[in-house]
Design an enzyme around this catalytic site. Structure first.
Site, PDB file in Angstrom:
ATOM      1  N   TYR A  48       6.173   4.614  -0.296  1.00 33.42           N
ATOM      2  CA  TYR A  48       5.860   4.481   1.127  1.00 33.42           C
ATOM      3  C   TYR A  48       6.617   5.457   2.026  1.00 33.42           C
ATOM      4  CZ  TYR A  48       2.907   0.377   0.545  1.00 33.42           C
ATOM      5  OH  TYR A  48       1.873  -0.473   0.220  1.00 33.42           O
ATOM      6  N   LYS A 108       7.772  -0.482 -13.901  1.00 35.49           N
ATOM      7  CA  LYS A 108       6.907   0.223 -14.855  1.00 35.49           C
ATOM      8  C   LYS A 108       7.782   1.235 -15.594  1.00 35.49           C
ATOM      9  CE  LYS A 108       2.923   0.994 -16.730  1.00 35.49           C
ATOM     10  NZ  LYS A 108       2.368   0.027 -17.704  1.00 35.49           N
ATOM     11  N   ASP A 166       2.156  -4.637 -15.017  1.00 32.47           N
ATOM     12  CA  ASP A 166       0.805  -4.985 -15.484  1.00 32.47           C
ATOM     13  C   ASP A 166       0.820  -6.343 -16.187  1.00 32.47           C
ATOM     14  OD1 ASP A 166       2.345  -3.751 -17.452  1.00 32.47           O
ATOM     15  OD2 ASP A 166       0.688  -2.612 -18.330  1.00 32.47           O
ATOM     16  N   ASP A 196       3.269  -4.889  -2.823  1.00 34.87           N
ATOM     17  CA  ASP A 196       2.063  -4.935  -1.987  1.00 34.87           C
ATOM     18  C   ASP A 196       0.910  -5.514  -2.799  1.00 34.87           C
ATOM     19  OD1 ASP A 196       0.281  -4.385   0.166  1.00 34.87           O
ATOM     20  OD2 ASP A 196      -0.357  -2.564  -0.872  1.00 34.87           O
ATOM     21  N   ASP A 221      -1.073  -9.605  -2.692  1.00 33.30           N
ATOM     22  CA  ASP A 221      -2.488  -9.932  -2.460  1.00 33.30           C
ATOM     23  C   ASP A 221      -2.968 -10.878  -3.568  1.00 33.30           C
ATOM     24  OD1 ASP A 221      -2.704  -8.267  -0.184  1.00 33.30           O
ATOM     25  OD2 ASP A 221      -4.693  -7.568  -0.774  1.00 33.30           O
TER      26      ASP A 221
HETATM   27  C1  IPM Z   1       0.693  -4.950   3.788  1.00 29.91           C
HETATM   28  C2  IPM Z   1      -0.317  -3.839   4.030  1.00 29.91           C
HETATM   29  C3  IPM Z   1       0.381  -2.523   4.372  1.00 29.91           C
HETATM   30  C4  IPM Z   1       1.249  -2.150   3.184  1.00 29.91           C
HETATM   31  C5  IPM Z   1      -0.573  -1.373   4.749  1.00 29.91           C
HETATM   32  C6  IPM Z   1      -1.407  -1.724   5.964  1.00 29.91           C
HETATM   33  C7  IPM Z   1       0.129  -0.070   4.975  1.00 29.91           C
HETATM   34  O1  IPM Z   1      -1.174  -3.708   2.940  1.00 29.91           O
HETATM   35  O2  IPM Z   1       1.514  -5.215   4.679  1.00 29.91           O
HETATM   36  O3  IPM Z   1       0.639  -5.575   2.728  1.00 29.91           O
HETATM   37  O4  IPM Z   1       0.757  -1.521   2.226  1.00 29.91           O
HETATM   38  O5  IPM Z   1       2.435  -2.482   3.202  1.00 29.91           O
HETATM   39 MN    MN Z   2      -0.954  -5.303   1.505  1.00 32.07          MN
END
Ligand code: IPM
Ligand code: MN
Ligand code: NAD
Length: 350
Positions: A135, A186, A219, A243, A247
């Site tokens: 990042y 990884k 993974d 990240d 999700d």
């Molecule tokens: C999150 C988002 C951000 C990230 C994006 C919008 C840059 O996906 O906060 O999870 O990757 O950190």
């Molecule tokens: Mn995200």
């Protein structure tokens, strides 16, 4: 108590409106002072003024506010996502919010997409390193746009950065009586940068003999999170992997609309935002799920020491789940505002 509120873009605006209602209700219940100061940063402001966030913006956020709430950033009218990088990643980096804390907590078994999983099976926290990794945007493009293009995106891992997030994960486990910490990297393929994660994890775990320290390649961790999430209590990993798996963690809780996050530098002004993005197709339609954002505001209250109000907000969310006063993404039939109104009534009646 001064809270900066950046609603941002898309459904960030919809869910932040509900957060503001909920925070005001919690404030009324406690009687403690709370100033919510709305800041206009986002795509509309950028397109109108050319400004993403002013140069002194970060220092002002850090010095003039006790905490920051962000809805979401991202707008199709800004295809290079420049404003989101400056505002969201800018706040994380400039305020040195090195801990991205993302609890993965299932509130009711019917929300989980896995068979036969109860809230007991899905109750873990992810600590995502939040100030380095890929990042940092170090790299470049050579011969861009040609068939000879070379695109380089470096991953930065520093001893300081890796050490402080791993240490934070162990300290969290210790403070909460948790027995296990799993580090995911990884290092089998990324044998330079992730050798540092291996080394530091071994060094730090030695200081916590009562905590079981395990390691999985990222993974394999993704597979295990789906197969048997109950084995995890604390996961610590780098910025990009964190990240992605948060999700996945959001899905285990019912979806992105349910997942909360805190961007922390312990002892300093920190930033709170849901895990989800601005979901442009849903914006302004009164369908976005406000619960991830509301739970993020509960993390804010807890972090600034307003634990009674945080508990009120969390209880209200639990009641909304029990009553199925929820938006369609999680099986409800209610609108964003109606869910917010329900939460406010619960807090008032508590
Ligand atoms: C999150 C988002 C951000 C990230 C994006 C919008 C840059 O996906 O906060 O999870 O990757 O950190
Ligand atoms: Mn995200
Ligand atoms: P997204 O999180 O906006 O949406 C992914 C999916 O989840 C979509 O199907 C969406 O409808 C659904 N969803 C997300 N939040 C929801 C909610 N509260 N209620 C109901 N459904 C919800 O991710 P995306 O589509 O990949 O990204 C859209 C934009 O948001 C992009 O510009 C991206 O960069 C940005 N983004 C911002 C943040 C942030 O500000 N923290 C996080 C992730 C993505």
């Amino acid at each position: 108590m001064r809270i900066a509120v950046i609603a941002g873009d898309g459904i960030g605006k919809d869910v932040t409106a509900e957060v503001v209602k909920v925070l005001r209700a919690a404030q009324a219940a406690s009687g403690l002072p709370l100033d919510l100061i709305e800041l206009p940063y986002g795509a509309d402001h950028y397109l109108a003024t050319g400004e993403t966030i002013p140069p002194e913006g970060y220092a002002r956020l850090r010095d003039e506010f006790d905490a920051i709430f962000v809805g979401a950033l991202g707008d199709p009218r800004v295809p290079d996502n420049r404003h989101a990088r400056d505002i969201l990643l800018g706040i994380r980096f400039e305020l040195d919010l090195y801990v991205n804390y993302r609890p993965v907590r299932l509130l009711d078994e019917r929300l989980c997409p896995l068979k036969d999983r109860t809230p007991r099976d899905v109750n873990l926290v992810v600590f995502r390193e939040n100030t380095e990794g890929v990042y940092v945007n170090v790299g470049g493009r050579f011969k861009a746009g040609t068939e000879d293009e070379i695109a380089i995106q470096e991953e930065i891992n520093t001893f300081k950065g890796v050490h402080r997030i791993i240490r934070h994960a162990f300290e969290h486990a210790k403070a909460h009586g948790l027995a296990r910490v799993c580090m995911a990297d990884k290092s089998n393929a990324m044998a330079q940068g992730h050798a540092l994660w291996q080394r530091v994890f071994k060094e730090v775990q030695a200081g916590y003999p009562d905590i079981e320290a395990t390691h999985l390649y990222i993974d394999a961790l993704a597979l295990q999170l789906v197969r048997d999430p109950g084995q995890f209590q604390v996961i610590v990993t780098n910025n990009l992997f964190g990240d992605i798996i948060t999700d996945l963690g959001a899905a285990l809780q019912g979806g992105l609309g349910m997942a909360a996050a805190a961007n922390l530098h312990p002892g300093r002004t920190s930033m709170f935002e849901p895990v989800h993005g601005s979901a442009p197709p849903l914006a302004g339609k009164n369908v976005a799920n406000p619960i991830g954002a509301v739970l993020s505001s509960a993390l804010l209250l807890e972090t600034v020491g307003r634990t009674d109000e945080a508990a009120l907000v969390e209880r209200a969310v639990q009641r909304a789940v029990e009553a199925n006063t929820l938006t369609p993404d999680v099986g409800g039939t209610h609108g964003t505002r109606e869910v917010g109104d329900f939460l406010v009534r619960q807090i008032r009646g508590a």
